[in-house]
Design an enzyme around this catalytic site. Structure first.
Site, PDB file in Angstrom:
ATOM      1  CB  THR A 170      -0.922   0.016   1.243  1.00  0.00           C
ATOM      2  OG1 THR A 170      -0.122  -0.209   2.426  1.00  0.00           O
ATOM      3  CG2 THR A 170      -1.999  -1.035   1.168  1.00  0.00           C
TER       4      THR A 170
ATOM      5  CD  GLU B 151      11.447  -4.007   5.706  1.00  0.00           C
ATOM      6  OE1 GLU B 151      12.559  -3.610   5.360  1.00  0.00           O
ATOM      7  OE2 GLU B 151      10.390  -3.689   5.119  1.00  0.00           O
TER       8      GLU B 151
ATOM      9  N   GLY C 238      -1.783  21.701  30.887  1.00  0.00           N
ATOM     10  CA  GLY C 238      -1.731  23.062  31.394  1.00  0.00           C
ATOM     11  C   GLY C 238      -1.023  23.077  32.727  1.00  0.00           C
TER      12      GLY C 238
ATOM     13  CB  CYS D 268       5.362  22.766  35.580  1.00  0.00           C
ATOM     14  SG  CYS D 268       5.665  23.153  37.287  1.00  0.00           S
TER      15      CYS D 268
ATOM     16  CE  LYS E 145       7.384  27.685  35.386  1.00  0.00           C
ATOM     17  NZ  LYS E 145       8.794  27.308  35.445  1.00  0.00           N
TER      18      LYS E 145
HETATM   19  N1  LIG Z   1       7.653  -3.925   5.411  1.00  0.00           N
HETATM   20  C1  LIG Z   1       7.313  -3.858   6.670  1.00  0.00           C
HETATM   21  O1  LIG Z   1       8.140  -3.831   7.582  1.00  0.00           O
HETATM   22  C2  LIG Z   1       5.859  -3.816   7.064  1.00  0.00           C
HETATM   23  C3  LIG Z   1       5.501  -4.046   8.396  1.00  0.00           C
HETATM   24  C4  LIG Z   1       4.153  -4.032   8.733  1.00  0.00           C
HETATM   25  C5  LIG Z   1       3.191  -3.785   7.770  1.00  0.00           C
HETATM   26  N2  LIG Z   1       3.584  -3.533   6.493  1.00  0.00           N
HETATM   27  C6  LIG Z   1       2.524  -3.320   5.495  1.00  0.00           C
HETATM   28  O2  LIG Z   1       2.306  -4.549   4.838  1.00  0.00           O
HETATM   29  C7  LIG Z   1       2.029  -4.322   3.447  1.00  0.00           C
HETATM   30  C8  LIG Z   1       3.059  -5.038   2.587  1.00  0.00           C
HETATM   31  O3  LIG Z   1       4.319  -4.471   2.854  1.00  0.00           O
HETATM   32  P1  LIG Z   1       5.633  -5.065   2.185  1.00  0.00           P
HETATM   33  O4  LIG Z   1       6.753  -4.243   2.700  1.00  0.00           O
HETATM   34  O5  LIG Z   1       5.653  -6.539   2.395  1.00  0.00           O
HETATM   35  O6  LIG Z   1       5.338  -4.743   0.629  1.00  0.00           O
HETATM   36  P2  LIG Z   1       6.193  -5.181  -0.658  1.00  0.00           P
HETATM   37  O7  LIG Z   1       6.067  -4.089  -1.627  1.00  0.00           O
HETATM   38  O8  LIG Z   1       7.556  -5.623  -0.227  1.00  0.00           O
HETATM   39  O9  LIG Z   1       5.440  -6.465  -1.176  1.00  0.00           O
HETATM   40  C9  LIG Z   1       4.194  -6.427  -1.763  1.00  0.00           C
HETATM   41  C10 LIG Z   1       4.122  -7.586  -2.748  1.00  0.00           C
HETATM   42  O10 LIG Z   1       2.789  -7.692  -3.211  1.00  0.00           O
HETATM   43  C11 LIG Z   1       2.845  -8.138  -4.562  1.00  0.00           C
HETATM   44  N3  LIG Z   1       1.548  -7.927  -5.201  1.00  0.00           N
HETATM   45  C12 LIG Z   1       1.003  -6.774  -5.660  1.00  0.00           C
HETATM   46  N4  LIG Z   1      -0.223  -7.010  -6.164  1.00  0.00           N
HETATM   47  C13 LIG Z   1      -0.471  -8.322  -6.009  1.00  0.00           C
HETATM   48  C14 LIG Z   1      -1.569  -9.161  -6.334  1.00  0.00           C
HETATM   49  N5  LIG Z   1      -2.673  -8.701  -6.900  1.00  0.00           N
HETATM   50  N6  LIG Z   1      -1.482 -10.482  -6.044  1.00  0.00           N
HETATM   51  C15 LIG Z   1      -0.374 -10.983  -5.450  1.00  0.00           C
HETATM   52  N7  LIG Z   1       0.706 -10.227  -5.125  1.00  0.00           N
HETATM   53  C16 LIG Z   1       0.645  -8.922  -5.407  1.00  0.00           C
HETATM   54  C17 LIG Z   1       4.011  -7.340  -5.130  1.00  0.00           C
HETATM   55  O11 LIG Z   1       4.509  -7.906  -6.316  1.00  0.00           O
HETATM   56  C18 LIG Z   1       5.012  -7.451  -3.978  1.00  0.00           C
HETATM   57  O12 LIG Z   1       5.837  -8.584  -4.099  1.00  0.00           O
HETATM   58  C19 LIG Z   1       2.011  -2.822   3.274  1.00  0.00           C
HETATM   59  O13 LIG Z   1       0.703  -2.362   3.432  1.00  0.00           O
HETATM   60  C20 LIG Z   1       2.881  -2.315   4.419  1.00  0.00           C
HETATM   61  O14 LIG Z   1       2.561  -1.000   4.784  1.00  0.00           O
HETATM   62  C21 LIG Z   1       4.888  -3.570   6.104  1.00  0.00           C
END
Ligand SMILES: NC(=O)c1ccc[n+]([C@@H]2O[C@H](COP(=O)([O-])OP(=O)(O)OC[C@H]3O[C@@H](n4cnc5c(N)ncnc54)[C@H](O)[C@@H]3O)[C@@H](O)[C@H]2O)c1
Length: 420
Positions: free
Chosen positions: A86, A161, A265, A268, A271
């Protein structure tokens, strides 16, 4: 359990590999040929410590394989996890097209005559309302009258990660957003061996959770760095200041001062905040976060006032319980209750105030000056308990939690410290 995982990025690949490690049969789904080939060759398409080993073992045991088309498998799966990206759009909102597309694909693969329940669990971060306003309508549109055969659940992911595998097995919490906060049997089974507090909520609370967490983490980092800059410019050891700050788990690193409610508020906080802003300005530390706090607090005072007067007729009788900064004190310096009282008066409401600890004739010095310069009619506004308990008020604003111990005749009572 047989499980499909849509999106083999940092979240989905970790999910798929860890589920397979637990002995589940996992089908990884992605739109990238390269990722699919990498997974099927027993390697990780992303760099994450430990993931190569988990994927290699799972592929060898035939517990994990990847595909672009899950159609032949989806109806024998008990659960599908959606972990697609996203990313940010130019206006800052999330690009929800991947979530929408994955939902459309899953919905169109479902055989409405399938046996057994099917749960689609969304792990991607998405704005509150997405499940109700984007995802459910897609399932309803594709499945016509059969959408209720699919259980939709929002289960935000909290992994970090570089320690993603450890976080998968030991998350800080499990949040499950479901229709009417109903329990999700599939997730309860999958999480049975994970020791973490579980919160069942409606979709929107679960959807917002991740934003709240990430924003707070950003606030913490920005705050720490602003203080670090002030220290650095003043030749003070930021490390020592940090050690002292985090050692205080009573007031600093604690739930204290984190509940939505009243404005800050008193004699302290405002201020000293102003003085730190002044110091930071002097040394060019550019403390934008610190600089924003008083304005944020003013906005909150206005929000509380507007919440109070919602549905209140012009000139209505209002009683405030508590005026001083804290219960048991007559210190009125920068009490947010004084601002609230002023706002009621400026808007021509008929205001009375009950605070048995405030005795105008006993106020001294700065306290006296502050009280009367802000509320010149203070003497007239203050009422005794007999008045509070005998007269009718349209609204009682409880700033103290005193309402429960008083006999009130009120149209409405608002506890200003407990926003729901
Ligand atoms: N990366 C993080 O540390 C983390 C942690 C918590 C939450 N998130 C959330 O989790 C979600 C995924 O993050 P990410 O970092 O793994 O993303 P990413 O971009 O690494 O991976 C997303 C994957 O989805 C695939 N994809 C797209 N459309 C698709 C479809 N229709 N069918 C199947 N696969 C499809 C893409 O090819 C890609 O491999 C995001 O919303 C992110 O905000 C990420």
């Amino acid at each position: 359990m047989k499980i499909a995982v849509f999106g083999l990025g940092y979240v989905g690949m970790t999910e798929a590999a860890c589920l397979a490690h637990q002995g589940h049969e996992v089908i990884g789904v992605d739109i990238s040929d390269e990722k699919i080939a990498t997974v099927n060759s027993g390697r990780s398409p992303i760099a994450e410590p430990g993931l190569d080993e988990l994927i290699e073992a799972a592929v060898k045991k035939r517990l994990l394989f990847a595909t672009k088309d899950a159609t032949p498998h989806i109806n024998s799966c008990r659960v599908a996890f959606v972990c697609v990206g996203t990313p940010s759009t130019p206006d800052g909102s999330h690009n929800m097209s991947y979530v929408a597309e994955a939902s459309r694909q899953i919905a169109s693969m479902i055989d409405t005559g399938r046996e057994g329940p099917f749960t689609v669990v969304y792990r991607s971060t998405m704005r509150p309302g997405t499940t109700d306003e984007l995802i459910r309508p897609i399932f309803e549109q594709v499945l016509k009258g059969h959408a209720d055969q699919v259980e939709l659940v929002y289960n935000p992911e909290f992994l970090r990660e570089s320690v993603a595998i450890a976080d998968f097995f030991d998350p800080p919490k499990i949040v499950i957003g479901a229709r009417q906060a109903k329990r999700c049997e599939a997730l309860d089974t999958l999480n049975a061996n994970i020791k973490a507090p579980v919160f069942y909520t409606n979709y929107r609370e679960a959807e917002l959770t991740k934003f709240v967490d990430n924003t707070f983490h950003a606030v913490k980092i920005a705050f720490a760095n602003e203080i670090g800059r002030v220290c650095s410019e003043l030749g003070i050891s930021a490390r020592t200041v940090h050690r002292i700050f985090v050692s205080d788990t009573k007031l600093n690193i604690s739930p204290y001062y984190l509940r939505p409610g009243g404005a800050f508020g008193g004699s302290c906080l405002p201020k000293d905040l102003r003085a730190l802003q002044h110091i930071a300005g002097d040394i060019g530390a550019h403390t934008y976060l610190v600089d924003s706090l008083l304005r944020s607090n003013e906005a909150h005072k206005q929000f509380l006032f507007e919440t109070c007067i919602r549905d209140l007729a012009p000139g209505a009788r209002v009683l405030m319980l508590g005026l001083a900064f804290k219960a048991g004190s007559d210190d009125m310096r920068e009490s947010p209750n004084i601002d609230l009282a002023r706002k009621f008066l400026q808007a021509s409401f008929d205001l009375s105030i009950y605070d048995p600890y405030v005795e105008p004739s006993k106020l001294l010095g700065q306290n006296l000056g502050y009280a009367f310069s802000n509320l010149p009619t203070l003497r007239k506004l203050l009422v005794f308990k007999t008045t509070v308990e005998s007269e009718q008020f349209d609204l009682v604003v409880d700033t103290r939690g005193w309402a429960k111990d008083l006999v009130l005749h009120a149209g409405r009572v608002i506890d200003i410290n407990a926003l729901n």
